[in-house]
Motif scaffolding. Sequence first.
Motif: not given
Length: 396
Positions: A169-187
Motif C-alpha cells: 500500500v502507498a499512503s501518498d498515492l491516490p486511492s485505488k490507483r496502481i503503479t508498477i515499474v519494469d525492472g529495478p523497482a527498489s534499491a
Amino acid sequence: MTTPSDILMQAQAMADQLTAWRRDIHMHPELSFQEERTANLVAGQLAALGIETQTGVGKTGVVGYLGDGGPAIAIRADMDALPIQEENDVAYASQTPGVMHACGHDAHTAILLGVATILARMPDRPAGQVRFLFQPSEEDSDDENKSGATRMIEDKALDGVDGVIALHVASDLPSKRITIVDGPASANEDSFEIWLRGTGGHGAFPHQTVDPTFILAQVLNSIHGIRARRIDPTKAAALSIGMILAGAASNVIPSQVYLSGTMRSFDDGVRQQLRDELAKVLEISRVLGGDFEMKLWPGYPAMINDVDVARLVRVSTRDLVGAHAIMEAEPMMAAEDFSYMTRKAPGAMFMLGAKKDGVERPHHTPVFDIDESAMPLGAAVLADVACRLLRQKASQ
Ligand SMILES: [Zn+2]
Ligand SMILES: [Zn+2]
C-alpha cells in the motif's frame, strides 16, 4: 468460468471483512520476528478455509498451500509493525504502547487473507498450487542480519515456485490507483559505520595532536565526491551520512569521530563500487596521521520486477477496473526485502494507492493511515494475477 469482474465483485463483497481484519491487526501490532498473535490469526483463518497450513516458517511466518500439482504461484504479505507510538485518534488505534503498523503491513496481511478466501472458494480455480506467504520481519533483521524473506526462503517456502507476487500500500498515492515499474523497482541498500581515529589533546595545542575533526573535514568532502566524481552519471546512486558524533568539550580535541550512513543503488556493479570507493576515501585518514575502522552492514538487494509479470498486473488492473487506474511510476530508492523472493522466481510487486484524506500520512510516521476502501482492489488484482500466472505457466 470465473471472470475478472466476478473476482472484483467477490473482493468488494469482502470489504467489511478486510477492514475488520486490518483493524484487528492494527490494534495489536507486533514487532519483527514477534508476530505470534498475527500468525495465529492468519493460521486460524487459513485452516477455516480448508487450506493446508504450516506455521513457524522463517521463525514466525505462516504458509498456506492451496491445490497441488502443476505450476506453483506464491503471493506474499509481510506482517510486522514498527517501534513507533501511534498518534492517530481513531477507534482502531494501536493498543500496544510504542508499537504501530506504520507501513501498512496490517493491510497486506488482511488483503492476502481476502485473496485466500476468494481463491479457496473459486469453483474453477486454474490447476496448480497457490502458496500464501505470510512473512515475518520485513522492517528489521535478526542478529544474523537476516530478515523475514531470507528466513522464509531458508525454510523452503519458495522451493518449486514458478512466480511470486506482492503488493505494497502507498499512503501518498491516490486511492485505488496502481503503479508498477519494469525492472529495478527498489534499491540495493547498505549501511555503514566509520570510526576516524586520531590522538586527542588540549585545544590550545593542536600541533601535539592528530585532530580527527580535521580528518573528518577532508574525508567528508571526498565521501560526497563519490557520487559526483566516481559513479557513472547515467546510473542512479545515493550516499548519505546520517550521523556524526564527536567531542565533549569546547577546548578538548577528541580522539575519534563516529559516522554512520546509507548507500543506495539499483545496479549491483554500482553497489560494489560504492563500497570500494568509500573504503578508498577513508585512506585519507592514514595519510594525515590518523586511522580508521569501517563496518559495512549489507542490506536488501534491489527488487527487480519481472517485465512479463508486471505486464500481467497492468492487464489485470485494466480488465478489473479500467486503464485509468494505472499510473506512471518511477523506481524508488527505498529498500524492500521482497527483492530476495524475486531473485528466487520471476515476480513483481505493485503499489496500491491508499491515500486516506487531505492530510500527509507518510509511511513510518506516527500519523500513517490508509484508505481501507482500496483493499478490495488489491485483493482482486492479486487473485486475478495469480490465476493468469497459473494458466500461463501451465501452457508453457
Ligand atoms: Zn516500511
Ligand atoms: Zn513496508
